[in-house]
Design a protein around this motif. Structure first.
Motif, PDB file in Angstrom:
ATOM      1  N   ALA A  33       0.845  -1.189   0.000  1.00  0.00           N
ATOM      2  CA  ALA A  33       0.000   0.000   0.000  1.00  0.00           C
ATOM      3  C   ALA A  33       0.878   1.235   0.000  1.00  0.00           C
ATOM      4  N   GLY A  34       0.325   2.336  -0.427  1.00  0.00           N
ATOM      5  CA  GLY A  34       1.056   3.591  -0.398  1.00  0.00           C
ATOM      6  C   GLY A  34       1.988   3.742  -1.577  1.00  0.00           C
ATOM      7  N   ALA A  35       3.142   4.383  -1.326  1.00  0.00           N
ATOM      8  CA  ALA A  35       4.036   4.763  -2.417  1.00  0.00           C
ATOM      9  C   ALA A  35       4.978   3.656  -2.839  1.00  0.00           C
ATOM     10  N   ALA A  36       5.015   2.534  -2.131  1.00  0.00           N
ATOM     11  CA  ALA A  36       5.977   1.486  -2.455  1.00  0.00           C
ATOM     12  C   ALA A  36       5.367   0.117  -2.206  1.00  0.00           C
ATOM     13  N   GLU A  37       5.909  -0.858  -2.907  1.00  0.00           N
ATOM     14  CA  GLU A  37       5.542  -2.258  -2.697  1.00  0.00           C
ATOM     15  C   GLU A  37       6.820  -2.996  -2.313  1.00  0.00           C
ATOM     16  N   CYS A  38       6.827  -3.662  -1.188  1.00  0.00           N
ATOM     17  CA  CYS A  38       8.065  -4.194  -0.621  1.00  0.00           C
ATOM     18  C   CYS A  38       7.992  -5.697  -0.410  1.00  0.00           C
TER      19      CYS A  38
ATOM     20  N   VAL B 295      12.795   7.491  -8.536  1.00  0.00           N
ATOM     21  CA  VAL B 295      13.853   7.536  -7.528  1.00  0.00           C
ATOM     22  C   VAL B 295      13.506   8.485  -6.382  1.00  0.00           C
ATOM     23  N   ALA B 296      12.879   9.620  -6.674  1.00  0.00           N
ATOM     24  CA  ALA B 296      12.528  10.551  -5.606  1.00  0.00           C
ATOM     25  C   ALA B 296      11.438   9.976  -4.713  1.00  0.00           C
ATOM     26  N   ALA B 297      10.446   9.317  -5.311  1.00  0.00           N
ATOM     27  CA  ALA B 297       9.397   8.685  -4.516  1.00  0.00           C
ATOM     28  C   ALA B 297       9.971   7.570  -3.647  1.00  0.00           C
ATOM     29  N   ALA B 298      10.928   6.823  -4.193  1.00  0.00           N
ATOM     30  CA  ALA B 298      11.565   5.763  -3.415  1.00  0.00           C
ATOM     31  C   ALA B 298      12.323   6.336  -2.223  1.00  0.00           C
ATOM     32  N   GLN B 299      13.040   7.443  -2.419  1.00  0.00           N
ATOM     33  CA  GLN B 299      13.781   8.055  -1.326  1.00  0.00           C
ATOM     34  C   GLN B 299      12.827   8.614  -0.268  1.00  0.00           C
ATOM     35  N   ARG B 300      11.738   9.220  -0.692  1.00  0.00           N
ATOM     36  CA  ARG B 300      10.779   9.739   0.284  1.00  0.00           C
ATOM     37  C   ARG B 300      10.186   8.611   1.122  1.00  0.00           C
ATOM     38  N   HIS B 301       9.920   7.471   0.482  1.00  0.00           N
ATOM     39  CA  HIS B 301       9.355   6.341   1.212  1.00  0.00           C
ATOM     40  C   HIS B 301      10.368   5.730   2.172  1.00  0.00           C
TER      41      HIS B 301
ATOM     42  N   GLY C 258      12.019  12.787   7.093  1.00  0.00           N
ATOM     43  CA  GLY C 258      13.328  12.246   6.750  1.00  0.00           C
ATOM     44  C   GLY C 258      13.857  12.704   5.418  1.00  0.00           C
ATOM     45  N   TYR C 259      13.283  13.752   4.827  1.00  0.00           N
ATOM     46  CA  TYR C 259      13.783  14.247   3.552  1.00  0.00           C
ATOM     47  C   TYR C 259      15.177  14.844   3.743  1.00  0.00           C
ATOM     48  N   PRO C 260      16.095  14.600   2.828  1.00  0.00           N
ATOM     49  CA  PRO C 260      17.412  15.230   2.941  1.00  0.00           C
ATOM     50  C   PRO C 260      17.301  16.738   2.751  1.00  0.00           C
ATOM     51  N   ILE C 261      18.203  17.472   3.399  1.00  0.00           N
ATOM     52  CA  ILE C 261      18.233  18.929   3.237  1.00  0.00           C
ATOM     53  C   ILE C 261      19.079  19.298   2.022  1.00  0.00           C
TER      54      ILE C 261
ATOM     55  N   ARG D 267      20.124  18.095  -1.397  1.00  0.00           N
ATOM     56  CA  ARG D 267      19.454  17.128  -2.256  1.00  0.00           C
ATOM     57  C   ARG D 267      20.118  17.036  -3.627  1.00  0.00           C
ATOM     58  N   PRO D 268      20.085  15.851  -4.241  1.00  0.00           N
ATOM     59  CA  PRO D 268      20.589  15.715  -5.617  1.00  0.00           C
ATOM     60  C   PRO D 268      19.622  16.361  -6.592  1.00  0.00           C
ATOM     61  N   VAL D 269      20.096  16.659  -7.789  1.00  0.00           N
ATOM     62  CA  VAL D 269      19.245  17.343  -8.762  1.00  0.00           C
ATOM     63  C   VAL D 269      18.099  16.456  -9.224  1.00  0.00           C
ATOM     64  N   TRP D 270      18.257  15.111  -9.130  1.00  0.00           N
ATOM     65  CA  TRP D 270      17.139  14.266  -9.549  1.00  0.00           C
ATOM     66  C   TRP D 270      15.948  14.380  -8.603  1.00  0.00           C
ATOM     67  N   TRP D 271      16.095  15.055  -7.483  1.00  0.00           N
ATOM     68  CA  TRP D 271      14.958  15.244  -6.582  1.00  0.00           C
ATOM     69  C   TRP D 271      13.823  15.979  -7.302  1.00  0.00           C
ATOM     70  N   LEU D 272      14.179  16.896  -8.214  1.00  0.00           N
ATOM     71  CA  LEU D 272      13.174  17.635  -8.987  1.00  0.00           C
ATOM     72  C   LEU D 272      13.003  17.096 -10.396  1.00  0.00           C
ATOM     73  N   SER D 273      13.867  16.170 -10.810  1.00  0.00           N
ATOM     74  CA  SER D 273      13.756  15.543 -12.143  1.00  0.00           C
ATOM     75  C   SER D 273      13.955  14.038 -11.992  1.00  0.00           C
ATOM     76  N   PRO D 274      13.017  13.361 -11.330  1.00  0.00           N
ATOM     77  CA  PRO D 274      13.248  11.957 -10.954  1.00  0.00           C
ATOM     78  C   PRO D 274      13.174  10.963 -12.105  1.00  0.00           C
ATOM     79  N   THR D 275      12.760  11.399 -13.289  1.00  0.00           N
ATOM     80  CA  THR D 275      12.686  10.465 -14.416  1.00  0.00           C
ATOM     81  C   THR D 275      13.628  10.837 -15.555  1.00  0.00           C
ATOM     82  N   ASP D 276      14.465  11.824 -15.347  1.00  0.00           N
ATOM     83  CA  ASP D 276      15.392  12.268 -16.392  1.00  0.00           C
ATOM     84  C   ASP D 276      16.744  11.589 -16.195  1.00  0.00           C
ATOM     85  N   PRO D 277      17.131  10.668 -17.088  1.00  0.00           N
ATOM     86  CA  PRO D 277      18.424   9.985 -16.922  1.00  0.00           C
ATOM     87  C   PRO D 277      19.608  10.937 -16.845  1.00  0.00           C
ATOM     88  N   ALA D 278      19.497  12.125 -17.445  1.00  0.00           N
ATOM     89  CA  ALA D 278      20.606  13.071 -17.412  1.00  0.00           C
ATOM     90  C   ALA D 278      20.911  13.531 -15.992  1.00  0.00           C
ATOM     91  N   ALA D 279      19.935  13.445 -15.101  1.00  0.00           N
ATOM     92  CA  ALA D 279      20.127  13.924 -13.728  1.00  0.00           C
ATOM     93  C   ALA D 279      20.759  12.883 -12.822  1.00  0.00           C
TER      94      ALA D 279
END
Length: 709
Positions: free
Chosen positions: A132-137, A254-260, A623-626, A628-640
């Motif tokens: 349930a929620g943002a992840a399946e484990c 990746v950002a959703a995974a880190q938030r979870h 628990g969010y990091p202060i 943050r990597p740039v993929w935090w705002l572009s979680p689906t862009d491989p360039a990030a």
């Protein structure tokens, strides 16, 4: 003559075959050809059946994802429904099961589990834990079926960027660029083990695809990393009861995974440290040592120099040896009295005060220490859990029957001897931080020292390394893995909520600052280029309040860093939580760098520190990091996924410093498609999700962008 008698045909001997008609060679050739064709057809049919057989078979399926067995690779795939490729590929037994079919499920009556064995060495148990929620484990646990079974699972890095785990001597981001031999997954003292892990470490790995791997702290573990190929988790060799357990989760990105996962990293509710330290630059004293009188003169001269250059605010940090010398001077009666009452822990022998010292003080001579020597700076002292075997502190503990306060080896029933290790070049005993009595003793001693010296802050070194594992011994209960670092961090938290420690493991919830590893004064990943990867990793693992290595680097000889390196280092540290200096700017640079240093300190106090405080609320709550990597705002862009020379402060500030020697331009990735970013230097506005090519940044500038939408 009698007529000739007709002879019957001669019979062949019984061991010889009877004669036949003349042979025809072509018939034999036809027979051989028929046999060959039969075998070819048989092999073809078998191969066709094997090729047509499904390469993948489901182990378990959840509502949004599932685990499948990839027969050819011998790997378990984490798949998300609707995704084109696996989120993670785990080669079971390091790929030894390749080519084998999925074994029968021994847990089939229970639809939420799978149990199976590919050989007679170990059995795998898989269970769906969270759907349930943002992840399946899913939980994966190996059960050995034979003594000494080797348990080793490897995670592919092919087309996947991985983050987390632990730092290394030359930090990299992502983990794919690291090479590390199989070794205990514990924080190492880089002085003794340069190829080890540290100074922050958690059993947590994050993939750019949205997968996470989490290993519980109580699981003994070896970790190895093969650059750009794979990283492997394995049970320690020779373990009496080997076990390998971990949790594999799937999220949308990746950002959703880190938030979870980030919300679950802390063992207890998070408590932020005293944020006043964010506004206090740390100045490490590197002046004359030796006697207390020399240290006092050196401190006064150093503080006067800081004030003369209008750098009078901040924290003056004393190293362990200077702390020991001053503590000896301010406590008449020497270390023996300190041992009975309170004071620091010292790794070197302390000078005993003499009767003459007391007579000089009674005649009105100046006391050996006055806090006015460092005013208006605040003072920080450094302690450690070590005591040299030649120090009065250690010897008195043996005489007083207090040897139990040190880590020890049981020599015979009811008897033990201290476990000795090297600390700063000396043979020393190490405090047992898991003992409540020993911890209380250290806290009381540290409290008296701080009162005697007027120190407002303290740093506690020496948490790195597992002394038992380093000597090939089995650690006692409570000291497995990084149990010592966790226990010492708990002790450090009682010294004050702005205490600085040198290792972080199982302690991200405590109100502490973690000092990151020293770096070399050069442009490599072991130097300047390692600053941002180390900061990103520390924040990702939950340690958002950290002290980066001092400006210019501290892992070097006495030569100061060159001016360009010093400036670029200063520009990065300005936007990290705490600024620290080992080499003052006047010792290596021109006057304009001194002015720049004042400006950077002011910018950090006025602009950066409030941002850190603001986003600390996200850290406490979720628990969010202060940082943050740039993929935090572009979680689906491989360039990030592979950008290691930019970082975000929260969601609203992007820092893109220069990390190459001699450069005054760089390419800058602006994350967040649909966002607008304003350059704080030029006020120009740019679209997110784009790359600025050859963007100018002179030696006196650092590109900083603020999100305006």
């Amino acid at each position: 003559m009698p007529p000739a008698r007709a002879r019957p045909p001669s019979q062949p001997p019984p061991w010889e075959p009877a004669s036949t008609e003349p042979r025809e060679p072509w018939r034999g050739a036809v027979a051989c050809l028929g046999v060959a064709v039969f075998f070819v057809l048989t092999i073809g049919v078998v191969s066709w059946q094997a090729a047509e057989a499904p390469r993948r078979a489901w182990l378990l399926r959840g509502p949004a994802a599932g685990l499948a067995w990839e027969r050819r690779a011998g790997a378990v795939l984490l798949l998300r429904r609707g995704a084109g490729r696996p989120l993670a590929a785990v080669a079971l037994a390091a790929g030894a099961a390749a080519g084998l079919p999925l074994p029968p499920d021994r847990c089939r009556p229970d639809g939420g589990r799978f149990c199976g064995a590919w050989d007679e060495a170990a059995e795998l148990h898989v269970a769906l834990e969270e759907a349930a929620g943002a992840a399946e484990c899913y939980s994966l646990a190996w059960t050995p079926l034979q003594p000494g079974a080797a348990l080793k699972d490897c995670f592919s890095m092919a087309n996947v960027s991985w983050y987390g785990g632990a730092g290394v001597r030359a930090p990299r981001w992502p983990l794919n660029a690291v090479d590390a031999e199989p070794q205990p997954f514990v924080i190492s003292d880089f002085g003794r083990n340069p190829g080890g892990y540290g100074p922050v470490l958690e059993g947590y790995f994050l993939a750019s695809t949205g997968a996470t791997v989490t290993v519980a702290p109580d699981v003994p573990l070896f970790l190895s990393v093969e650059s750009d190929r794979r990283f492997c988790l394995e049970s320690p060799p020779g373990s009496p009861a080997p076990a390998l357990r971990y949790r594999l989760c799937a999220s949308t990105d990746v950002a959703a995974a880190q938030r979870h996962a980030g919300a679950r990293l802390a063992l207890e509710p998070r408590r932020p440290p005293d944020t006043a330290l964010l506004r206090s630059p740390i100045w490490h004293y590197r002046g004359p040592g030796g006697s207390a009188a020399k240290i006092k003169r050196g401190l006064r001269a150093f503080c006067n120099r800081l004030q003369r250059h209008r750098l009078k605010e901040g924290l003056l940090a004393l190293g362990e040896r200077c702390t020991a010398a001053l503590a000896d001077a301010v406590c008449p009666g020497g270390p023996a009295r300190l041992s009975r009452q309170a004071g620091p822990s010292f790794s070197s022998p302390l000078r005993l005060s003499t009767p003459q010292d007391g007579r000089r003080q009674r005649r009105g001579a100046k006391p050996p220490w006055e806090l006015s020597a460092v005013k208006p700076m605040k003072l920080s002292v450094t302690l450690s859990p070590y005591a040299s075997v030649a120090s009065p502190l250690f010897l008195s503990s043996l005489r007083d029957g207090a040897a139990g306060r040190w880590l020890s080896l049981r020599s015979r029933p009811g008897a033990s001897v201290p476990l000795l290790a090297r600390w700063k070049g000396q043979l020393a005993a190490r405090l047992d931080a898991t003992s409540e009595a020993a911890a209380s003793w250290l806290v009381a001693r540290a409290g008296r020292l701080r009162r005697a010296l007027g120190a407002e802050h303290a740093a506690l070194e020496g948490a790195e390394g597992n002394a038992y594992l380093e000597q090939g011994l089995r650690p006692p209960a409570g000291l497995q893995g990084d149990g010592y670092a966790a226990a010492l961090a708990t002790v450090a938290a009682t010294l004050g909520n702005a205490t600085v420690v040198t290792a972080g493991a199982r302690s991200s919830h405590l109100p502490l600052f973690v000092r990151l590893s020293p770096l070399r004064p050069d442009w490599s990943h072991g130097g300047l280029k390692g600053l941002i990867p180390a900061a990103l990793l520390s924040s990702l693992l939950g340690y958002s309040f950290f002290v980066p290595d001092a400006v210019g680097g501290t892992l070097a000889d006495e030569l100061p860093p060159d001016q360009e390196l010093y400036v670029r280092w200063l520009q990065i540290v300005t936007f990290l939580p705490v600024m620290s200096f080992s080499t003052p700017p006047w010792a290596c640079c021109d006057a304009w760098v001194l002015n720049l240093t004042r400006q950077c300190i002011q910018r950090h106090q006025d602009f950066v520190a409030p941002l850190i405080v603001k986003y600390s609320q996200d850290w406490v709550a979720w628990g969010y990091p202060i940082i943050r990597p740039v993929w935090w705002l572009s979680p689906t862009d491989p360039a990030a996924f592979t950008i290691e020379d930019e970082f975000l402060i929260g969601d609203e500030v992007l820092v893109a410093p220069i990390t190459e020697k001699g450069q005054t331009w760089r390419d800058i990735y602006l994350p967040g498609e649909g966002c607008l970013w304003m350059d704080t230097n030029s006020a120009q506005v740019f679209d997110g999700g784009t790359v600025l090519r050859n963007y100018s940044a002179s030696l006196a500038e650092v590109p900083v962008f603020v999100k305006t939408s």
